[in-house]
Structure formats: structure tokens, C-alpha cells
Design a protein around this motif. Structure first.
Motif, PDB file in Angstrom:
ATOM      1  N   LEU A  94       0.830  -1.199   0.000  1.00  0.00           N
ATOM      2  CA  LEU A  94       0.000   0.000   0.000  1.00  0.00           C
ATOM      3  C   LEU A  94       0.865   1.249   0.000  1.00  0.00           C
ATOM      4  O   LEU A  94       0.589   2.208  -0.743  1.00  0.00           O
ATOM      5  CB  LEU A  94      -0.929  -0.001   1.213  1.00  0.00           C
ATOM      6  N   PHE A  95       1.903   1.254   0.799  1.00  0.00           N
ATOM      7  CA  PHE A  95       2.832   2.383   0.827  1.00  0.00           C
ATOM      8  C   PHE A  95       3.482   2.576  -0.541  1.00  0.00           C
ATOM      9  O   PHE A  95       3.602   3.699  -1.046  1.00  0.00           O
ATOM     10  CB  PHE A  95       3.890   2.145   1.903  1.00  0.00           C
ATOM     11  N   ALA A  96       3.876   1.457  -1.177  1.00  0.00           N
ATOM     12  CA  ALA A  96       4.495   1.531  -2.504  1.00  0.00           C
ATOM     13  C   ALA A  96       3.515   2.053  -3.547  1.00  0.00           C
ATOM     14  O   ALA A  96       3.883   2.845  -4.417  1.00  0.00           O
ATOM     15  CB  ALA A  96       5.025   0.155  -2.906  1.00  0.00           C
ATOM     16  N   MET A  97       2.247   1.613  -3.474  1.00  0.00           N
ATOM     17  CA  MET A  97       1.252   2.056  -4.438  1.00  0.00           C
ATOM     18  C   MET A  97       0.996   3.561  -4.315  1.00  0.00           C
ATOM     19  O   MET A  97       0.837   4.255  -5.320  1.00  0.00           O
ATOM     20  CB  MET A  97      -0.051   1.291  -4.236  1.00  0.00           C
ATOM     21  N   ILE A  98       0.971   4.059  -3.100  1.00  0.00           N
ATOM     22  CA  ILE A  98       0.761   5.495  -2.904  1.00  0.00           C
ATOM     23  C   ILE A  98       1.913   6.292  -3.518  1.00  0.00           C
ATOM     24  O   ILE A  98       1.707   7.298  -4.208  1.00  0.00           O
ATOM     25  CB  ILE A  98       0.605   5.813  -1.404  1.00  0.00           C
ATOM     26  N   LEU A  99       3.147   5.837  -3.288  1.00  0.00           N
ATOM     27  CA  LEU A  99       4.302   6.497  -3.891  1.00  0.00           C
ATOM     28  C   LEU A  99       4.242   6.442  -5.418  1.00  0.00           C
ATOM     29  O   LEU A  99       4.542   7.429  -6.104  1.00  0.00           O
ATOM     30  CB  LEU A  99       5.595   5.838  -3.403  1.00  0.00           C
ATOM     31  N   LEU A 100       3.849   5.291  -5.958  1.00  0.00           N
ATOM     32  CA  LEU A 100       3.778   5.127  -7.411  1.00  0.00           C
ATOM     33  C   LEU A 100       2.747   6.072  -8.024  1.00  0.00           C
ATOM     34  O   LEU A 100       3.001   6.710  -9.054  1.00  0.00           O
ATOM     35  CB  LEU A 100       3.432   3.676  -7.746  1.00  0.00           C
ATOM     36  N   ILE A 101       1.584   6.155  -7.396  1.00  0.00           N
ATOM     37  CA  ILE A 101       0.530   7.029  -7.916  1.00  0.00           C
ATOM     38  C   ILE A 101       0.966   8.491  -7.863  1.00  0.00           C
ATOM     39  O   ILE A 101       0.796   9.242  -8.843  1.00  0.00           O
ATOM     40  CB  ILE A 101      -0.770   6.813  -7.120  1.00  0.00           C
ATOM     41  N   ILE A 102       1.530   8.904  -6.747  1.00  0.00           N
ATOM     42  CA  ILE A 102       1.971  10.296  -6.614  1.00  0.00           C
ATOM     43  C   ILE A 102       3.045  10.625  -7.657  1.00  0.00           C
ATOM     44  O   ILE A 102       3.067  11.715  -8.229  1.00  0.00           O
ATOM     45  CB  ILE A 102       2.491  10.560  -5.191  1.00  0.00           C
ATOM     46  N   THR A 103       3.927   9.685  -7.931  1.00  0.00           N
ATOM     47  CA  THR A 103       5.050   9.932  -8.823  1.00  0.00           C
ATOM     48  C   THR A 103       4.642  10.022 -10.288  1.00  0.00           C
ATOM     49  O   THR A 103       5.144  10.868 -11.038  1.00  0.00           O
ATOM     50  CB  THR A 103       6.111   8.832  -8.649  1.00  0.00           C
ATOM     51  N   PHE A 104       3.699   9.164 -10.724  1.00  0.00           N
ATOM     52  CA  PHE A 104       3.446   9.030 -12.164  1.00  0.00           C
ATOM     53  C   PHE A 104       2.045   9.450 -12.607  1.00  0.00           C
ATOM     54  O   PHE A 104       1.765   9.427 -13.808  1.00  0.00           O
ATOM     55  CB  PHE A 104       3.684   7.578 -12.601  1.00  0.00           C
ATOM     56  N   VAL A 105       1.156   9.810 -11.708  1.00  0.00           N
ATOM     57  CA  VAL A 105      -0.227  10.056 -12.114  1.00  0.00           C
ATOM     58  C   VAL A 105      -0.357  11.266 -13.040  1.00  0.00           C
ATOM     59  O   VAL A 105      -1.194  11.286 -13.955  1.00  0.00           O
ATOM     60  CB  VAL A 105      -1.129  10.228 -10.872  1.00  0.00           C
ATOM     61  N   LYS A 106       0.471  12.276 -12.866  1.00  0.00           N
ATOM     62  CA  LYS A 106       0.300  13.505 -13.646  1.00  0.00           C
ATOM     63  C   LYS A 106       0.522  13.287 -15.139  1.00  0.00           C
ATOM     64  O   LYS A 106       0.013  14.057 -15.961  1.00  0.00           O
ATOM     65  CB  LYS A 106       1.242  14.585 -13.125  1.00  0.00           C
ATOM     66  N   ASP A 107       1.279  12.276 -15.520  1.00  0.00           N
ATOM     67  CA  ASP A 107       1.554  12.017 -16.934  1.00  0.00           C
ATOM     68  C   ASP A 107       0.702  10.895 -17.505  1.00  0.00           C
ATOM     69  O   ASP A 107       0.944  10.462 -18.640  1.00  0.00           O
ATOM     70  CB  ASP A 107       3.037  11.654 -17.128  1.00  0.00           C
ATOM     71  N   ASN A 108      -0.283  10.416 -16.757  1.00  0.00           N
ATOM     72  CA  ASN A 108      -1.061   9.265 -17.203  1.00  0.00           C
ATOM     73  C   ASN A 108      -2.530   9.585 -17.443  1.00  0.00           C
ATOM     74  O   ASN A 108      -3.343   8.670 -17.552  1.00  0.00           O
ATOM     75  CB  ASN A 108      -0.946   8.119 -16.191  1.00  0.00           C
ATOM     76  N   PHE A 109      -2.869  10.856 -17.528  1.00  0.00           N
ATOM     77  CA  PHE A 109      -4.223  11.221 -17.907  1.00  0.00           C
ATOM     78  C   PHE A 109      -4.335  11.182 -19.428  1.00  0.00           C
ATOM     79  O   PHE A 109      -3.420  11.590 -20.153  1.00  0.00           O
ATOM     80  CB  PHE A 109      -4.589  12.609 -17.383  1.00  0.00           C
ATOM     81  N   TYR A 110      -5.451  10.676 -19.917  1.00  0.00           N
ATOM     82  CA  TYR A 110      -5.620  10.543 -21.364  1.00  0.00           C
ATOM     83  C   TYR A 110      -5.764  11.913 -22.010  1.00  0.00           C
ATOM     84  O   TYR A 110      -6.315  12.849 -21.420  1.00  0.00           O
ATOM     85  CB  TYR A 110      -6.839   9.672 -21.681  1.00  0.00           C
ATOM     86  N   GLU A 111      -5.268  12.019 -23.249  1.00  0.00           N
ATOM     87  CA  GLU A 111      -5.262  13.284 -23.973  1.00  0.00           C
ATOM     88  C   GLU A 111      -5.448  13.028 -25.459  1.00  0.00           C
ATOM     89  O   GLU A 111      -5.614  11.883 -25.894  1.00  0.00           O
ATOM     90  CB  GLU A 111      -3.948  14.029 -23.724  1.00  0.00           C
ATOM     91  N   ARG A 112      -5.420  14.099 -26.224  1.00  0.00           N
ATOM     92  CA  ARG A 112      -5.608  13.997 -27.672  1.00  0.00           C
ATOM     93  C   ARG A 112      -4.528  13.114 -28.296  1.00  0.00           C
ATOM     94  O   ARG A 112      -3.359  13.235 -27.999  1.00  0.00           O
ATOM     95  CB  ARG A 112      -5.541  15.407 -28.283  1.00  0.00           C
TER      96      ARG A 112
END
Length: 366
Positions: A202-220
Motif C-alpha cells: 500500500l505504501f508503494a502504491m501510494i508512492l507510485l501514484i503520486i510519482t506518475f499520475v500527472k503524466d497518465n491522464f488521457y489526452e488527444r
């Protein structure tokens, strides 16, 4: 006189014999009535059953209530706790049946199918080379902190997956190799390791989401990338720092990874007030999520290693070849170049010992 006396004696003897027969038959009748009368209700109930092989048992109703086959039964007890008044929890048997008859076989079929399709795809498509070959110039794709978060999460998950699948499938594979005693020790060690390192995931998943979420939103452009299969069907399509498939993997890992974490905590800490029904449901979600995430993970590992030349280097050295960046993530590469974060040429060690004549960095904040 003697003759008349003998007649009287014979009549008396016969009378006594008749009385004895009457008394005997009366006693037999009473015994028969005493035995038959209690059975009449069962005989009447038996006639109501369509299947003649189903003979009601006098204690069946009591045992049915204990097993809660019809309705939940909550008894009274001096022990205070969740479900402490339930003697036998029937849903536990339902979970065991699901685990052995559904999760184990169909989970193996799903993972085996993914592996089979991956191998078949590799045999047909082969490894995707870097278009134009290596340029000798490297672009920084992932920082040290980003790589540490990635490998920390991967390491914890692989440990949990290994120990979890040993608990699920070990009896079929390891008992013939190690024997019952050897498997018992192995399974016990896997259970302790799984429970001990589970909360770290769970700790690792939180770090992973915080680190990479900004570049993983879908776009054009992501939809067209999916339609063309990233260039496998039709012309090549552009992509940002992460393409549509990588974003899909990120969100699959996030959703199913968090499901594994939450249900794992419910199972690991069975003292926070959750009922046995919640525990059983958590088992189901935990098992299905682990199987799905592991199956999709094999595809991710394939593309990062054998499927694409230069892909693994981004998570080992942090750098990728400039031609690789242009071909697979051209929008991201253009952003890096337009930001002016290009260092002066230098003898930067490249992959396989090759030297790089230039170094490009991601824009500030990546």
C-alpha cells in the motif's frame, strides 16, 4: 366320577390357555401400537416428499439451523465480538468452493492464456527495433527517484505474487516435489511473508501514484494510438511521455493494486470489527484482482524487455536513445527539446558501453 373330573380339568386348562393367548396378543398389539404411533408423523411427512429416496431425519431441522442453510441464525453467547453468536458460518464453505472450483482453475487458464498469446505474438512479430538504429545520443527519461519508486513497487508485488500463488497453487505443484511436510513448511513461510510485507505494498502504491499520475491522464491522440495499435496496424501515431497502452496499464495497476491493498489489510488485520461476510467478500476481490493484475503485468514485462529494443534501459539507466524517444514518444521528445533542456555534448556512457555525444533532459518537474 373320575371321567367327569377329567373333563372339568381339561376345560379349566383350555380356559387358561385361551386367556394366556389373549394376554399375549394384547401385549404384542400394545407394543406394536407403541412402536408404530411415533412413526406415523414421519410416514405422513414422507408421503409429502416427491423423491422417495429423501427420508427426513429427526435431527435434520436442528442441524440445518446450525449450518444456516435456510436463514442466518444468531445465538446467544457470553463472548462479545462480531459474529460471536454464529456457530458455523456457511459462507466460508461457499468461499472454499469458489477458491478451488473457480479462482484456481480459471485463474490459471487466464494467466496461461496471456503467456501463450505473448509468446505467440513474439514469434510472429519479433522484437521491435529502434527505427534508424541507435543515434548515440541519450535522453533522460526517468530520474533516480522515479526508478527507485518503480522498482520498490515491483519488488514488493513480485514477492507478494510469488507467495500468494504458492498458497493458491502450491499443493498441486510442490507436494509432489517436497512432500506434505516440505510443502507445509514452505506454505507457512509464504503465509508469514505475505502477511508481513503486504502492508508495504500500500505504501508503494501510494508512492507510485503520486510519482506518475500527472503524466497518465488521457489526452488527444491516445485514441488514434489505440486504434492503430501503436503503429502495428496502419501508420505510426504520436504519443506523449506515456502512450495509451502504458496509461491503461497504469490505471489497471492503480485500481486493482488498491483493491489488493484494501482487501489485504482487511484480511491481514482481522481485529478491526469486520464481519466474516466482509472477510469472505474480501477474499474474492483479493484473489480476482491479483490474478487480473498479474496477467496484465506479464504483457507489461514483455514490452519492457523482449518486445522492444531499448525499452528496459529507461528503468535501468534512466536514459533512452534519442531515436527511440522520437519514434515511440515523439510529443514528449519535442517538449523536452523545445524546453531547451539540452546539455552540451559530453562523453556520457551509453547502453552496452557505447559513448553518447549528447544528452537531453526532461523539462523541469518531470
Amino acid at each position: 366320577m373320575r371321567q367327569s373330573h377329567a373333563v372339568v380339568v381339561d376345560a379349566t386348562t383350555q380356559s387358561r390357555q385361551r386367556r394366556r393367548r389373549y394376554m399375549t396378543w394384547t401385549l404384542v398389539l400394545l407394543v406394536a401400537i407403541a412402536l408404530v404411533l411415533p412413526l406415523i408423523p414421519y410416514a405422513v411427512e414422507y408421503t409429502k416428499v416427491n423423491d422417495s429416496s429423501l427420508v427426513p431425519n429427526p435431527g435434520s431441522d436442528l442441524w440445518r439451523d446450525v449450518r444456516q442453510r435456510d436463514n442466518p441464525v444468531m445465538g446467544q453467547t457470553q463472548v462479545n465480538g462480531v459474529d460471536s453468536g454464529v456457530l458455523i458460518y456457511k459462507n466460508g464453505e461457499d468461499w472454499r468452493i469458489f477458491r478451488m472450483q473457480w479462482l484456481a482453475p480459471y485463474g490459471a487458464i487466464f494467466i496461461g492464456t496471456v503467456l501463450g498469446l505473448t509468446i505467440l505474438f513474439y514469434l510472429v512479430r519479433g522484437r521491435v527495433p529502434i527505427p534508424g538504429g541507435r543515434s548515440g545520443k541519450l535522453v533522460l527519461r526517468f530520474t533516480l527517484n522515479q526508478r527507485m519508486v518503480h522498482w520498490f513497487t515491483v519488488g514488493i508485488y513480485l514477492l507478494l505474487a510469488l507467495t500468494g500463488f504458492i498458497l493458491l497453487y502450491g499443493r498441486f505443484v510442490l507436494i509432489p516435489l517436497l512432500g506434505p511436510e516440505g510443502f507445509s513448511i514452505t506454505a507457512s513461510a509464504c503465509k508469514e511473508a505475505h502477511n508481513l510485507f503486504g502492508p508495504l505494498f500500500l505504501f508503494a502504491m501510494i508512492l507510485l501514484i503520486i510519482t506518475f499520475v500527472k503524466d497518465n491522464f488521457y489526452e488527444r491522440g491516445d485514441l488514434s494510438w489505440m486504434i492503430t495499435g501503436g503503429g502495428l496496424v496502419g501508420e505510426d501515431t504520436d504519443a506523449g511521455r506515456f502512450n495509451a497502452a502504458q496509461k491503461a496499464w497504469f490505471w489497471i495497476a492503480t485500481v486493482f493494486g488498491l483493491a489488493i491493498c484494501i482487501t489485504g489489510l482487511i484480511l491481514d488485520f482481522a481485529v478491526i470489527g469486520q464481519s466474516r461476510e466482509i472477510m469472505a467478500i474480501s477474499h474474492v476481490i483479493h484473489g480476482i484482482s491479483a490474478v487480473v493484475m498479474t496477467g496484465v503485468l506479464f504483457g507489461h514485462i514483455y514490452w519492457a524487455t523482449a518486445g522492444m529494443e531499448g525499452g528496459m534501459e529507461s528503468m535501468t539507466t534512466g536514459y533512452v536513445d534519442e531515436n527511440w524517444a522520437k519514434s515511440h514518444h515523439n510529443r514528449w521528445y519535442e517538449e523536452v527539446r523545445n524546453a531547451g533542456d539540452i546539455e552540451k555534448p559530453s562523453e556520457q556512457p551509453g547502453p552496452g558501453g557505447a559513448s553518447a555525444t549528447g544528452l537531453a533532459k526532461p523539462r523541469t518537474g518531470d
